[in-house]
Design a protein around this motif. Structure first.
Motif, mmCIF file in Angstrom:
data_model
loop_
_atom_site.group_PDB
_atom_site.id
_atom_site.type_symbol
_atom_site.label_atom_id
_atom_site.label_comp_id
_atom_site.label_asym_id
_atom_site.label_seq_id
_atom_site.Cartn_x
_atom_site.Cartn_y
_atom_site.Cartn_z
ATOM 1 N N PRO A 251 0.811 -1.263 0.044
ATOM 2 C CA PRO A 251 -0.121 0.040 -0.128
ATOM 3 C C PRO A 251 0.772 1.334 0.088
ATOM 4 O O PRO A 251 0.309 2.239 -0.442
ATOM 5 C CB PRO A 251 -0.504 0.036 1.456
ATOM 6 C CG PRO A 251 -0.018 -0.971 2.261
ATOM 7 C CD PRO A 251 0.750 -1.787 1.391
ATOM 8 N N CYS A 252 2.063 1.478 0.554
ATOM 9 C CA CYS A 252 3.063 2.342 0.668
ATOM 10 C C CYS A 252 3.819 2.425 -0.556
ATOM 11 O O CYS A 252 3.590 1.793 -1.578
ATOM 12 C CB CYS A 252 4.071 2.433 1.551
ATOM 13 S SG CYS A 252 4.942 0.932 1.475
ATOM 14 N N PRO A 253 4.341 3.936 -0.922
ATOM 15 C CA PRO A 253 4.986 4.010 -2.206
ATOM 16 C C PRO A 253 6.195 3.145 -2.170
ATOM 17 O O PRO A 253 6.745 2.783 -1.316
ATOM 18 C CB PRO A 253 5.541 5.458 -2.003
ATOM 19 C CG PRO A 253 4.507 6.145 -0.982
ATOM 20 C CD PRO A 253 4.258 5.151 0.061
ATOM 21 N N VAL A 254 6.422 2.760 -3.589
ATOM 22 C CA VAL A 254 7.560 1.701 -4.008
ATOM 23 C C VAL A 254 8.427 2.487 -4.824
ATOM 24 O O VAL A 254 8.130 2.939 -6.033
ATOM 25 C CB VAL A 254 6.963 0.577 -4.659
ATOM 26 C CG1 VAL A 254 7.921 -0.445 -5.274
ATOM 27 C CG2 VAL A 254 5.757 -0.059 -3.514
ATOM 28 N N LEU A 255 9.834 2.197 -4.670
ATOM 29 C CA LEU A 255 10.979 2.654 -5.498
ATOM 30 C C LEU A 255 11.555 1.078 -5.971
ATOM 31 O O LEU A 255 11.886 0.399 -5.039
ATOM 32 C CB LEU A 255 11.778 3.562 -5.011
ATOM 33 C CG LEU A 255 13.142 3.744 -5.558
ATOM 34 C CD1 LEU A 255 12.643 4.366 -6.800
ATOM 35 C CD2 LEU A 255 14.155 4.406 -4.806
ATOM 36 N N VAL A 256 11.853 0.968 -7.017
ATOM 37 C CA VAL A 256 12.409 -0.227 -7.426
ATOM 38 C C VAL A 256 13.655 0.483 -8.251
ATOM 39 O O VAL A 256 13.588 1.117 -9.100
ATOM 40 C CB VAL A 256 11.460 -0.839 -8.838
ATOM 41 C CG1 VAL A 256 12.618 -2.193 -9.177
ATOM 42 C CG2 VAL A 256 10.295 -1.575 -8.202
ATOM 43 N N VAL A 257 15.155 -0.294 -7.747
ATOM 44 C CA VAL A 257 16.224 -0.024 -8.116
ATOM 45 C C VAL A 257 16.814 -1.221 -8.790
ATOM 46 O O VAL A 257 16.912 -2.257 -8.176
ATOM 47 C CB VAL A 257 17.199 0.692 -6.873
ATOM 48 C CG1 VAL A 257 18.400 1.084 -7.442
ATOM 49 C CG2 VAL A 257 16.431 1.739 -6.010
ATOM 50 N N GLN A 258 17.379 -0.893 -10.071
ATOM 51 C CA GLN A 258 17.866 -2.312 -10.757
ATOM 52 C C GLN A 258 19.073 -1.651 -11.480
ATOM 53 O O GLN A 258 19.078 -0.511 -12.056
ATOM 54 C CB GLN A 258 16.726 -2.519 -11.677
ATOM 55 C CG GLN A 258 17.324 -3.698 -12.567
ATOM 56 C CD GLN A 258 17.643 -4.968 -11.867
ATOM 57 O OE1 GLN A 258 16.745 -5.527 -10.809
ATOM 58 N NE2 GLN A 258 18.821 -5.408 -12.050
ATOM 59 N N GLY A 259 20.042 -2.496 -11.539
ATOM 60 C CA GLY A 259 21.322 -2.169 -12.295
ATOM 61 C C GLY A 259 21.136 -2.860 -13.781
ATOM 62 O O GLY A 259 20.734 -4.387 -13.876
ATOM 63 N N GLY A 260 21.655 -2.465 -14.571
ATOM 64 C CA GLY A 260 21.399 -2.880 -16.115
ATOM 65 C C GLY A 260 22.618 -3.946 -16.230
ATOM 66 O O GLY A 260 22.436 -4.946 -17.298
ATOM 67 N N ARG A 261 23.612 -4.220 -15.522
ATOM 68 C CA ARG A 261 24.679 -5.394 -15.575
ATOM 69 C C ARG A 261 24.433 -6.433 -14.550
ATOM 70 O O ARG A 261 25.383 -7.117 -14.235
ATOM 71 C CB ARG A 261 26.092 -4.833 -15.740
ATOM 72 C CG ARG A 261 26.304 -3.855 -16.544
ATOM 73 C CD ARG A 261 26.581 -4.327 -17.977
ATOM 74 N NE ARG A 261 26.877 -2.840 -19.007
ATOM 75 C CZ ARG A 261 26.671 -3.169 -20.073
ATOM 76 N NH1 ARG A 261 26.235 -4.072 -20.756
ATOM 77 N NH2 ARG A 261 27.026 -2.198 -20.819
ATOM 78 N N ASP A 262 23.091 -6.477 -14.143
ATOM 79 C CA ASP A 262 22.800 -7.448 -12.981
ATOM 80 C C ASP A 262 22.625 -8.928 -13.764
ATOM 81 O O ASP A 262 21.682 -9.063 -14.405
ATOM 82 C CB ASP A 262 21.724 -7.090 -12.180
ATOM 83 C CG ASP A 262 21.485 -7.821 -11.145
ATOM 84 O OD1 ASP A 262 22.030 -9.060 -10.866
ATOM 85 O OD2 ASP A 262 20.817 -7.536 -10.256
ATOM 86 N N GLU A 263 23.473 -9.874 -13.467
ATOM 87 C CA GLU A 263 23.327 -11.199 -13.936
ATOM 88 C C GLU A 263 23.524 -12.004 -12.817
ATOM 89 O O GLU A 263 24.015 -13.489 -12.868
ATOM 90 C CB GLU A 263 24.204 -11.429 -14.862
ATOM 91 C CG GLU A 263 24.146 -10.846 -16.286
ATOM 92 C CD GLU A 263 24.820 -11.067 -17.400
ATOM 93 O OE1 GLU A 263 25.580 -12.136 -17.560
ATOM 94 O OE2 GLU A 263 25.301 -10.201 -18.435
ATOM 95 N N SER A 264 23.100 -11.898 -11.765
ATOM 96 C CA SER A 264 23.315 -12.580 -10.299
ATOM 97 C C SER A 264 22.634 -13.756 -10.355
ATOM 98 O O SER A 264 22.554 -14.411 -9.115
ATOM 99 C CB SER A 264 23.495 -12.002 -9.289
ATOM 100 O OG SER A 264 22.006 -11.556 -9.036
#
Length: 334
Positions: A251-264
């Motif tokens: 229900p609260c605000p959401v921030l999604v943080v993602q790296g473009g070189r993530d292959e983990s």
């Protein structure tokens, strides 16, 4: 502009463990937001390094100090494992919950500890890294936890088994029947089928058992020893959570943080998947911050580097990530 910070080291007691923890605070300033950093799947020390492995990303320490320099109070903690400084003090309490849900209960204790240590702030944000994002998304849904903002840091968008299945399917398109992960090669069809069987709770087929490329899988999970059973149960419990379904319920605000070189295991498109799933339900309170050149721990890596090489980069975490987190939170508090 970044300000001086100070750190207080403490012990978080939860679920039968004594876990090293650190509270990082702005020096001599009123606290803006309280932020709890929830760690990922492996055993990490209080700074976010992985003892016994080449991975020393110190992500959690970097983020805490950068965010404190921007006026926020940040609590981070270690996970139980060799070399992390964490101790088991009550085995009965530890065994009261299975491995996967146990991490959520520890995280809930950390949220309560942060609220107790920093009673005055503009709000409380839960930021979960990798697997920690899955625990954080469930905590953020609970009204009694009082979470005012949720931040997914390199969080998976697919169910646990699907992370491996999807990766193998994509690699098979390029490499054929045998896929090369660098450290090992496997028969793609048997590899995918193994995860499908583990999800279903069914034994491995004779074809999988006879496949020499699947020897590690068979030894690790087609066994009745307690460690194998616990590991398999952890994977099934993790797999039971669909992050895209659950993030839409926050229900609260959401921030999604993602790296473009993530292959983990988590991949670069996971951020967009999570964003779209949440945005469809709550368009006004969902944001995506995408950094094309950053890997799983938000370090700069060049094109062509292998995922193994990318995971051991130990430079300071890119300040753009904490800057975006801080600016987004400041905007909410405003």
């Amino acid at each position: 502009m970044e300000q001086p910070y100070r750190e207080e080291y403490l012990v978080l007691e939860a679920e039968g463990y004594r876990l090293p923890a650190a509270l990082t605070l702005p020096q001599g300033e009123a606290v803006k937001w309280r932020i709890i950093l929830l760690p990922g799947s492996m055993a990490n020390d209080v700074d976010g390094n992985y003892p016994g492995t080449p991975m020393k990303p110190h992500l959690y320490a970097d983020l805490a100090r950068q965010l404190a320099g921007r006026g926020h109070a940040v609590l981070r903690y270690a996970k139980y494992g060799a070399g992390t400084g964490a101790e088991m003090v009550d085995e009965k309490r530890v065994l009261a919950h299975r491995v996967f849900p146990r991490q959520r209960y520890i995280a809930e204790a950390a949220v309560r500890k942060l609220r107790e240590m920093v009673p005055q702030a503009k709000g409380l944000a839960v930021a979960g890294h990798s697997e920690g994002s899955v625990h954080a998304v469930m905590i953020a849904q609970q009204s009694e936890m009082g979470v005012d903002a949720f931040i997914s840091l390199s969080g998976p968008a697919l169910r646990y088994m699907d992370l491996f299945i999807h990766k193998a399917q994509e690699m098979a398109k390029e490499q054929g029947a045998i896929i090369d992960f660098g450290a090992f090669k496997v028969n793609a069809a048997n590899y995918i089928r193994a995860f499908e069987l583990m999800r279903a709770g069914e034994p491995f087929t004779e074809d999988i058992k006879a496949d020499p490329t699947m020897e590690f899988f068979v030894k690790s999970w087609d066994s009745d020893n307690p460690q194998a059973r616990e590991s398999l149960q952890y994977m099934r419990d993790y797999d039971a959570v669909d992050p895209c379904i659950e993030i839409a319920k926050v229900p609260c605000p959401v921030l999604v943080v993602q790296g473009g070189r993530d292959e983990s295991g988590v991949h670069a498109d996971n951020g967009e998947r999570l964003y779209q799933a949440r945005h469809a339900a709550h368009p006004q309170t969902t944001r995506l911050a995408f950094f094309p050149d950053l890997q799983h721990f938000y370090k700069h890596v060049l094109p062509g580097i292998t995922w193994q090489e990318a995971m051991v980069v130990d430079e300071e975490t890119d300040g753009q990530v904490s800057e975006v987190m801080s600016a987004w939170l400041d905007g909410l508090s405003g």
